[in-house]
Design an enzyme around this catalytic site. Structure first.
Site, PDB file in Angstrom:
ATOM      1  N   CYS A   1      -5.485  -6.534   3.589  1.00 21.50           N
ATOM      2  CA  CYS A   1      -4.825  -7.793   3.951  1.00 21.50           C
ATOM      3  C   CYS A   1      -5.937  -8.793   4.207  1.00 21.50           C
ATOM      4  O   CYS A   1      -6.908  -8.469   4.904  1.00 21.50           O
ATOM      5  CB  CYS A   1      -3.974  -7.602   5.205  1.00 21.50           C
ATOM      6  SG  CYS A   1      -3.410  -9.141   5.958  1.00 21.50           S
TER       7      CYS A   1
ATOM      8  N   CYS B   1      -3.676 -13.177  -1.130  1.00 20.58           N
ATOM      9  CA  CYS B   1      -2.753 -12.485  -0.232  1.00 20.58           C
ATOM     10  C   CYS B   1      -2.269 -11.220  -0.932  1.00 20.58           C
ATOM     11  O   CYS B   1      -1.703 -11.296  -2.041  1.00 20.58           O
ATOM     12  CB  CYS B   1      -1.584 -13.431   0.046  1.00 20.58           C
ATOM     13  SG  CYS B   1      -0.245 -12.682   0.991  1.00 20.58           S
TER      14      CYS B   1
HETATM   15  N1  DGL Z   1      -2.912 -12.169   4.410  1.00 21.09           N
HETATM   16  C1  DGL Z   1      -1.796 -11.654   3.738  1.00 21.09           C
HETATM   17  C2  DGL Z   1      -2.077 -10.370   2.989  1.00 21.09           C
HETATM   18  O1  DGL Z   1      -3.163 -10.222   2.469  1.00 21.09           O
HETATM   19  C3  DGL Z   1      -0.451 -11.776   4.406  1.00 21.09           C
HETATM   20  C4  DGL Z   1      -0.317 -11.216   5.758  1.00 21.09           C
HETATM   21  C5  DGL Z   1       1.016 -11.552   6.410  1.00 21.09           C
HETATM   22  O2  DGL Z   1       1.395 -12.716   6.396  1.00 21.09           O
HETATM   23  O3  DGL Z   1       1.632 -10.639   6.931  1.00 21.09           O
HETATM   24  O4  DGL Z   1      -1.238  -9.522   2.850  1.00 21.09           O
END
Ligand code: DGL
Length: 263
Positions: free
Chosen positions: A177, A66
């Site tokens: 993301c 993440c």
């Molecule tokens: N998938 C995550 C990232 O790479 C988090 C996205 C979220 O929950 O807003 O930032």
């Protein structure tokens, strides 16, 4: 591994290809999803709780699948758990700047990632030789989390966020993301064949492999075809059924599922 939801499964999928004998424990923090619109302080406290739990479960390496949680907590986690190797994520600005021809790249990420110090450091280090445009993409994470999202809605959102970057001359788009990785084909369709779309998941998985080798952490037991190798957990019991079906379809194999209450 952990993420706010299922986005980090894009990284898990790549790790699984490279490390078929390792047990993978993945936590989707659905109780707090999305992270991207929260403050970094909030996300840091979730990341701390999750890491405590992963360590208690015996994790020998933690991949923060993440970008937002890495921006919020990677530094603190490394300080707090000096004996645990962490593999974090940051938008692939260095790769994009190294390969752009127009000299303009676009980074699509959550609002929190773009606001974080990790990202501004990245720009300080690598963006001297190129124009780096940033774009937050509210709504995209929520859409990917839906079990049956409307593809037209996905395309409309992607167009809204990517088109202004393309209009400004970006020839490279960085997916900053992990949720967006599952929309890579849609990004490519909308941007066209001449635009490079950088998905960080393979590079993060490569880094996991490197750390396992460097620290001699690779499992000695060969667990061929073991159906119990992937454990996917959620912090929201209402999401368990959905996550199990989505994980199976995104990974192409069955996973074990568990609901976890963090303290
Ligand atoms: N998938 C995550 C990232 O790479 C988090 C996205 C979220 O929950 O807003 O930032």
């Amino acid at each position: 591994m952990f993420d706010s939801g299922l986005g980090g499964l894009s990284v898990l999928r790549e790790i699984r290809k490279r490390e078929p004998h390792e047990k993978l424990l993945y936590l989707a923090d659905h109780a707090h999803c999305p992270y991207g619109t929260r403050t970094l302080v909030e996300v840091r406290s979730f990341a701390m709780q999750i890491t405590r739990w992963l360590c208690a479960e015996g994790a020998k390496l933690i991949a923060i699948a993440c970008n937002t949680a890495s921006a919020a907590a990677l530094h603190t986690l490394r300080e707090t758990y000096p004996d645990t190797p962490f593999v974090g994520m940051e938008p692939a600005v260095k790769t994009a700047v190294g390969s752009t021809i127009t000299g303009t790249v676009g980074v699509l990420a959550t609002e929190a990632t773009i606001k974080g110090k990790l990202f501004s450091n990245l720009l300080d280090r690598f963006a001297d030789d190129a124009t780096v445009l940033t774009q937050a993409c509210p709504g995209l994470v929520e859409l990917v989390e839906k079990e049956n999202y409307d593809p037209r809605q996905a395309r409309a959102l992607i167009k809204r966020y990517a088109q202004p970057l393309l209009d400004l001359g970006a020839d490279t788009l960085v997916l900053g993301c992990t949720h967006y990785s599952f929309l890579k084909t849609e990004f490519q369709d909308i941007a066209g064949p001449n635009i490079a779309i950088i998905d960080p998941a393979p590079a993060v998985a490569d880094q996991v492999t490197r750390v396992l080798t460097d620290k001699s952490l690779r499992s000695k037991i060969k667990l061929e075809e073991n159906p119990n190798l992937i454990m996917v957990c959620t912090t929201d019991s209402n999401q368990a059924g959905r996550l199990s079906r989505q994980a199976k379809s995104l990974l192409g194999e069955s996973v074990q599922l568990q609901v976890v209450k963090l303290k």
